[in-house]
Scaffold this motif. Structure first.
Motif, short mmCIF file in Angstrom:
data_model
loop_
_atom_site.label_atom_id
_atom_site.label_comp_id
_atom_site.label_asym_id
_atom_site.label_seq_id
_atom_site.Cartn_x
_atom_site.Cartn_y
_atom_site.Cartn_z
N ILE A 39 0.85 -1.20 0.00
CA ILE A 39 0.00 0.00 0.00
C ILE A 39 0.88 1.24 0.00
N MET A 40 1.90 1.24 0.83
CA MET A 40 2.82 2.37 0.87
C MET A 40 3.52 2.56 -0.48
N ARG A 41 3.90 1.45 -1.12
CA ARG A 41 4.52 1.53 -2.44
C ARG A 41 3.63 2.26 -3.43
N GLU A 42 2.34 1.96 -3.40
CA GLU A 42 1.42 2.60 -4.34
C GLU A 42 1.27 4.10 -4.10
N LEU A 43 1.65 4.56 -2.90
CA LEU A 43 1.50 5.97 -2.55
C LEU A 43 2.81 6.75 -2.63
N VAL A 44 3.91 6.07 -2.95
CA VAL A 44 5.21 6.72 -2.95
C VAL A 44 5.26 7.92 -3.88
N PHE A 45 4.59 7.84 -5.01
CA PHE A 45 4.66 8.91 -6.00
C PHE A 45 3.47 9.86 -5.95
N GLY A 46 2.70 9.79 -4.88
CA GLY A 46 1.61 10.74 -4.72
C GLY A 46 0.29 10.09 -4.35
N ALA A 47 -0.69 10.94 -4.09
CA ALA A 47 -1.98 10.50 -3.56
C ALA A 47 -2.73 9.62 -4.55
N ARG A 48 -3.52 8.69 -4.00
CA ARG A 48 -4.34 7.78 -4.79
C ARG A 48 -5.70 7.63 -4.13
N ARG A 49 -6.71 7.41 -4.95
CA ARG A 49 -8.03 7.09 -4.42
C ARG A 49 -8.07 5.63 -3.97
N PHE A 50 -9.03 5.32 -3.14
CA PHE A 50 -9.17 3.97 -2.62
C PHE A 50 -9.22 2.96 -3.76
N GLY A 51 -10.06 3.22 -4.75
CA GLY A 51 -10.22 2.28 -5.86
C GLY A 51 -8.95 2.12 -6.67
N GLU A 52 -8.17 3.18 -6.79
CA GLU A 52 -6.91 3.10 -7.54
C GLU A 52 -5.90 2.23 -6.80
N ILE A 53 -5.86 2.37 -5.48
CA ILE A 53 -4.95 1.52 -4.70
C ILE A 53 -5.35 0.06 -4.85
N ARG A 54 -6.64 -0.22 -4.69
CA ARG A 54 -7.10 -1.60 -4.74
C ARG A 54 -6.86 -2.22 -6.12
N ALA A 55 -7.05 -1.43 -7.18
CA ALA A 55 -6.87 -1.97 -8.53
C ALA A 55 -5.43 -2.42 -8.78
N ASN A 56 -4.48 -1.84 -8.06
CA ASN A 56 -3.08 -2.17 -8.25
C ASN A 56 -2.55 -3.17 -7.22
N LEU A 57 -3.45 -3.74 -6.44
CA LEU A 57 -3.08 -4.77 -5.47
C LEU A 57 -4.00 -5.97 -5.66
N PRO A 58 -3.79 -6.77 -6.70
CA PRO A 58 -4.65 -7.92 -6.95
C PRO A 58 -4.68 -8.84 -5.74
N GLY A 59 -5.88 -9.24 -5.35
CA GLY A 59 -6.02 -10.17 -4.25
C GLY A 59 -6.43 -9.53 -2.94
N ILE A 60 -6.31 -8.21 -2.82
CA ILE A 60 -6.70 -7.58 -1.57
C ILE A 60 -8.20 -7.28 -1.61
N SER A 61 -8.87 -7.48 -0.49
CA SER A 61 -10.29 -7.17 -0.41
C SER A 61 -10.48 -5.73 0.05
N ALA A 62 -11.67 -5.21 -0.18
CA ALA A 62 -11.96 -3.83 0.25
C ALA A 62 -11.86 -3.71 1.77
N ASN A 63 -12.31 -4.74 2.50
CA ASN A 63 -12.26 -4.69 3.95
C ASN A 63 -10.83 -4.67 4.47
N VAL A 64 -9.97 -5.52 3.90
CA VAL A 64 -8.58 -5.56 4.34
C VAL A 64 -7.87 -4.27 3.99
N LEU A 65 -8.13 -3.73 2.80
CA LEU A 65 -7.50 -2.47 2.43
C LEU A 65 -7.92 -1.36 3.38
N THR A 66 -9.19 -1.33 3.73
CA THR A 66 -9.67 -0.33 4.68
C THR A 66 -8.94 -0.46 6.02
N GLN A 67 -8.81 -1.70 6.49
CA GLN A 67 -8.14 -1.92 7.77
C GLN A 67 -6.68 -1.48 7.72
N ARG A 68 -5.98 -1.86 6.65
CA ARG A 68 -4.57 -1.51 6.56
C ARG A 68 -4.39 0.00 6.46
#
Length: 230
Positions: A39-68
């Protein structure tokens, strides 16, 4: 009747303490949970929306992403805010302190790439691809090749500037560049790390490019994969 034990990864986070004064132990308390560093890797180059982060992390659920995200926010590593109009959407970004972990993630990635288990055929996000350039650049060669390069991935643009032996990366289109590469991250790996023959039209599944062919080849030759451990 058989009762199945259900494990919910997105349930209340378990406090992870090592009772160890080492800073490495404390770092693991912050980012040791699965997905946190990615998740931190996806944000290294700037802000991202929730859906953009999730789209680039195959296998993560919305609930787990929210928790992390909540855990990283509680630790002072991630912040969230709303972009001004006309975007007017909530985004997540690294804090100034969180962004200091960027070089650590790059070094960790370069270290792990020496393992025979490193599989270049797996999914790679655009942010991961650009971070790999920062991790795997030949600094001596780079000191002799100042160049500005645009990367156009599907739905996402980056700018990269080689200067002083470093490569500086920013998310978003850049106004002027010496070179421009277009394609997906697999084409990027074939071109830059596989050293496939360059083709302006991207033939052979490589990156298409605009600019001088000699300069494009010189840029590609700045990067290399580290030797595997025996």
């Amino acid at each position: 009747m058989k009762l199945d034990k259900i494990t919910n990864e997105a349930s209340a986070p378990r406090e992870r303490r090592y009772d160890d004064a080492c800073g490495t132990a404390l770092a693991l308390e912050f980012v040791g949970e699965r997905w946190s560093l990615l998740i931190m890797r996806e944000l290294v180059f700037g802000a991202r929306r929730f859906g953009e982060i999730r789209a680039n992390l195959p296998g993560i659920s919305a609930n787990v992403l929210t928790q992390r995200l909540e855990s990283l926010e509680d630790a002072g590593i991630v912040q969230r805010y709303r972009l001004p109009s006309p975007a007017n959407v909530q985004v997540y970004d690294l804090t100034e302190w969180g962004r200091e972990a960027g070089p650590l993630m790059r070094d960790l990635g370069r270290w792990a790439a020496r393992s025979p288990r490193h599989d270049r055929s797996l999914f790679m996000s655009a942010a991961s691809a650009m971070m790999s350039l920062q991790a795997l650049i030949d600094r001596k060669r780079a000191a002799e090749l100042p160049v500005s390069v645009a990367f156009h991935f599907p739905g996402e643009d980056f700018g990269a500037t080689v200067t002083g032996g470093e490569i500086l990366v920013s998310r978003g289109a850049i106004e002027a560049s010496n070179l421009a590469f277009t394609g997906d991250t697999m084409a990027m790996r074939r071109t830059i790390y596989g050293k496939a023959p360059l083709a302006k039209d991207g033939a052979g599944g490589t990156l298409a490019f605009v600019g001088e062919a000699d300069l494009a080849r010189s840029f590609v030759d700045l990067f290399y994969l580290p030797a595997k451990i025996s």
